[in-house]
Design an enzyme around this catalytic site. Sequence first.
Site, PDB file in Angstrom:
ATOM      1  N   LYS A  35       0.819  -1.188  -0.162  1.00 54.87           N
ATOM      2  CA  LYS A  35       0.069  -0.056   0.102  1.00 54.87           C
ATOM      3  C   LYS A  35       0.842   1.167   0.099  1.00 54.87           C
ATOM      4  O   LYS A  35       2.121   0.984   0.296  1.00 54.87           O
ATOM      5  CB  LYS A  35      -0.845   0.068   1.164  1.00 54.87           C
ATOM      6  CG  LYS A  35      -0.173   0.000   2.627  1.00 54.87           C
ATOM      7  CD  LYS A  35      -1.230  -0.092   3.634  1.00 54.87           C
ATOM      8  CE  LYS A  35      -0.362  -0.251   5.021  1.00 54.87           C
ATOM      9  NZ  LYS A  35      -0.881   0.662   5.849  1.00 54.87           N
ATOM     10  N   ARG A 130     -10.118   0.447  15.294  1.00 50.77           N
ATOM     11  CA  ARG A 130      -9.901   1.180  13.744  1.00 50.77           C
ATOM     12  C   ARG A 130     -10.893   0.788  12.828  1.00 50.77           C
ATOM     13  O   ARG A 130     -12.137   1.073  12.647  1.00 50.77           O
ATOM     14  CB  ARG A 130      -8.597   1.098  13.314  1.00 50.77           C
ATOM     15  CG  ARG A 130      -8.072   2.114  12.445  1.00 50.77           C
ATOM     16  CD  ARG A 130      -6.635   2.216  12.207  1.00 50.77           C
ATOM     17  NE  ARG A 130      -6.079   0.934  11.673  1.00 50.77           N
ATOM     18  CZ  ARG A 130      -4.924   0.846  11.049  1.00 50.77           C
ATOM     19  NH1 ARG A 130      -4.243   1.913  11.028  1.00 50.77           N
ATOM     20  NH2 ARG A 130      -4.479  -0.321  10.389  1.00 50.77           N
ATOM     21  N   TYR A 256      18.537  29.211   8.681  1.00 52.25           N
ATOM     22  CA  TYR A 256      17.217  30.038   9.286  1.00 52.25           C
ATOM     23  C   TYR A 256      17.107  29.838  10.877  1.00 52.25           C
ATOM     24  O   TYR A 256      17.360  28.885  11.404  1.00 52.25           O
ATOM     25  CB  TYR A 256      15.987  29.541   8.782  1.00 52.25           C
ATOM     26  CG  TYR A 256      15.692  29.846   7.218  1.00 52.25           C
ATOM     27  CD1 TYR A 256      15.636  31.036   6.911  1.00 52.25           C
ATOM     28  CD2 TYR A 256      15.630  28.767   6.293  1.00 52.25           C
ATOM     29  CE1 TYR A 256      15.649  31.216   5.321  1.00 52.25           C
ATOM     30  CE2 TYR A 256      15.534  28.911   5.108  1.00 52.25           C
ATOM     31  CZ  TYR A 256      15.340  30.202   4.526  1.00 52.25           C
ATOM     32  OH  TYR A 256      15.207  30.645   3.280  1.00 52.25           O
ATOM     33  N   MET A 304      14.141  24.412   3.130  1.00 55.76           N
ATOM     34  CA  MET A 304      13.315  23.603   2.008  1.00 55.76           C
ATOM     35  C   MET A 304      14.037  22.679   0.973  1.00 55.76           C
ATOM     36  O   MET A 304      13.783  21.881   0.909  1.00 55.76           O
ATOM     37  CB  MET A 304      12.562  24.667   0.886  1.00 55.76           C
ATOM     38  CG  MET A 304      11.752  24.046   0.056  1.00 55.76           C
ATOM     39  SD  MET A 304      10.805  25.086  -1.264  1.00 55.76           S
ATOM     40  CE  MET A 304       9.737  26.156   0.070  1.00 55.76           C
TER      41      MET A 304
HETATM   42  C1  LIG Z   1      -4.013  -4.264   7.952  1.00 48.55           C
HETATM   43  C2  LIG Z   1      -2.714  -4.373   7.913  1.00 48.55           C
HETATM   44  N1  LIG Z   1      -1.719  -5.327   7.635  1.00 48.55           N
HETATM   45  C3  LIG Z   1      -0.623  -5.131   7.961  1.00 48.55           C
HETATM   46  C4  LIG Z   1       0.157  -4.018   7.914  1.00 48.55           C
HETATM   47  C5  LIG Z   1       1.894  -3.768   7.645  1.00 48.55           C
HETATM   48  O1  LIG Z   1       2.079  -3.516   9.160  1.00 48.55           O
HETATM   49  P1  LIG Z   1       3.607  -3.072   9.345  1.00 48.55           P
HETATM   50  O2  LIG Z   1       4.036  -2.135   8.308  1.00 48.55           O
HETATM   51  O3  LIG Z   1       3.875  -2.455  10.515  1.00 48.55           O
HETATM   52  O4  LIG Z   1       4.189  -4.438   9.155  1.00 48.55           O
HETATM   53  C6  LIG Z   1      -0.688  -2.696   7.999  1.00 48.55           C
HETATM   54  C7  LIG Z   1       0.071  -1.438   7.752  1.00 48.55           C
HETATM   55  O5  LIG Z   1      -0.428  -0.510   8.690  1.00 48.55           O
HETATM   56  C8  LIG Z   1      -2.055  -2.870   8.003  1.00 48.55           C
HETATM   57  O6  LIG Z   1      -2.856  -1.902   7.964  1.00 48.55           O
END
Ligand SMILES: Cc1ncc(COP(=O)(O)O)c(C=O)c1O
Length: 365
Positions: A35, A130, A256, A304
């Site tokens: 992701k 969540r 800065y 920057m």
């Molecule tokens: C549902 C879920 N599984 C697995 C992972 C992987 O987690 P990590 O990057 O801490 O190994 C995430 C990451 O946030 C997640 O949201």
Amino acid sequence: MPRPIQATIHPEALRANLARLRAAAGDARVWGVVKANAYGHGLVPAFEGLRAADGFALLDLEEAQRLRALDWRGPLLLLEGAFETRDLELCSRLGLWHVVHCEEQIDMLALHKTHAPHRVFLKMNSGMNRLGFKPSAYRSAWTRLNALPQVDEITHMTHFSDADGPLGVAHQVRAFEAATGDLPGERSLSNSAALLRHPGDVALSADWIRPGIAVYGSSPDFPAHDAGHWGLLPAMTLASRVIAVQHLQAGDTVGYGSNFTAPGAMRIGIVACGYADGYPRHCPTGTPVLVQGRRTRTLGRVSMDMIAVDLTELPEAGFGSEATLWGRASSGQVLSIDEVAHAGGTVGYELMCALAPRVPVQVEG
Ligand SMILES: Cc1ncc(COP(=O)(O)O)c(C=O)c1O
């Protein structure tokens, strides 16, 4: 000539990290979590490095489409599931597996017309609060889902909130086991920290594990343990060059806000990297950096496009010298992204994901 800043992705490190995690996972199959543009590494290079994964877990349908276009025929899992009804059409067309975490997603599935029933991952909220069904609501969600002709197989899934800290995972594993123990179906547990820190708890019940950050070579529990401790290699290097040198006298200030004052004569380098490249502005004086593979420190405020670094003890360094902000220097020396993130009050995850689009990315090999 472009600015000398460059990110390099190391597919070989991704391969090695995946093999390391697989070795810790026992018989469980391993999702490569890609992701967020593969945690900033780019979906395509990450796919190259992680081809040996059993599947890829992500959020965006567009990224799933890209992996199918790269001819990945194996499992793809949408970690947040469908956002609206028409997402399910794409799931049917591309054969995507998807999380179901709320009643509304079950409603959408019940209305979905498909010839190919879906494989779904039913998510339990075992303490993270969540996504997912509370343990008390889980069984009725499963029963409803299981009755739908649109559903083929249901995998049980949960996510840990404290795998990297003192609370650990045992309480969530217990809640998960209690609610799913007598239900048929595979189980998916475990982020990187759970896998590396609590292999006993996880191995008991996982058919699928979901490591993300460790695949990319960052320690899931820094500073308790560093990446070397876990046998992980950095998959991303951010490097640039010294584009100017300044000689300071005692009392001279840097950058800065003049928040660094030279205590005596100093030689400093100005590196072409700043917060607009994704280097955290909150990194204070003293944040580690490698110049020509040798460890030194930043000075003053990150601006920057530039950072000042201390060259006083590095007389051989000067205009054009390589500066490694994180990752692996040409000499092979490693500066972990976790150390830099920690200095800036954040985590390696954020730095990887925040690599700015203006930074050119090359893939090693
Ligand atoms: C549902 C879920 N599984 C697995 C992972 C992987 O987690 P990590 O990057 O801490 O190994 C995430 C990451 O946030 C997640 O949201």
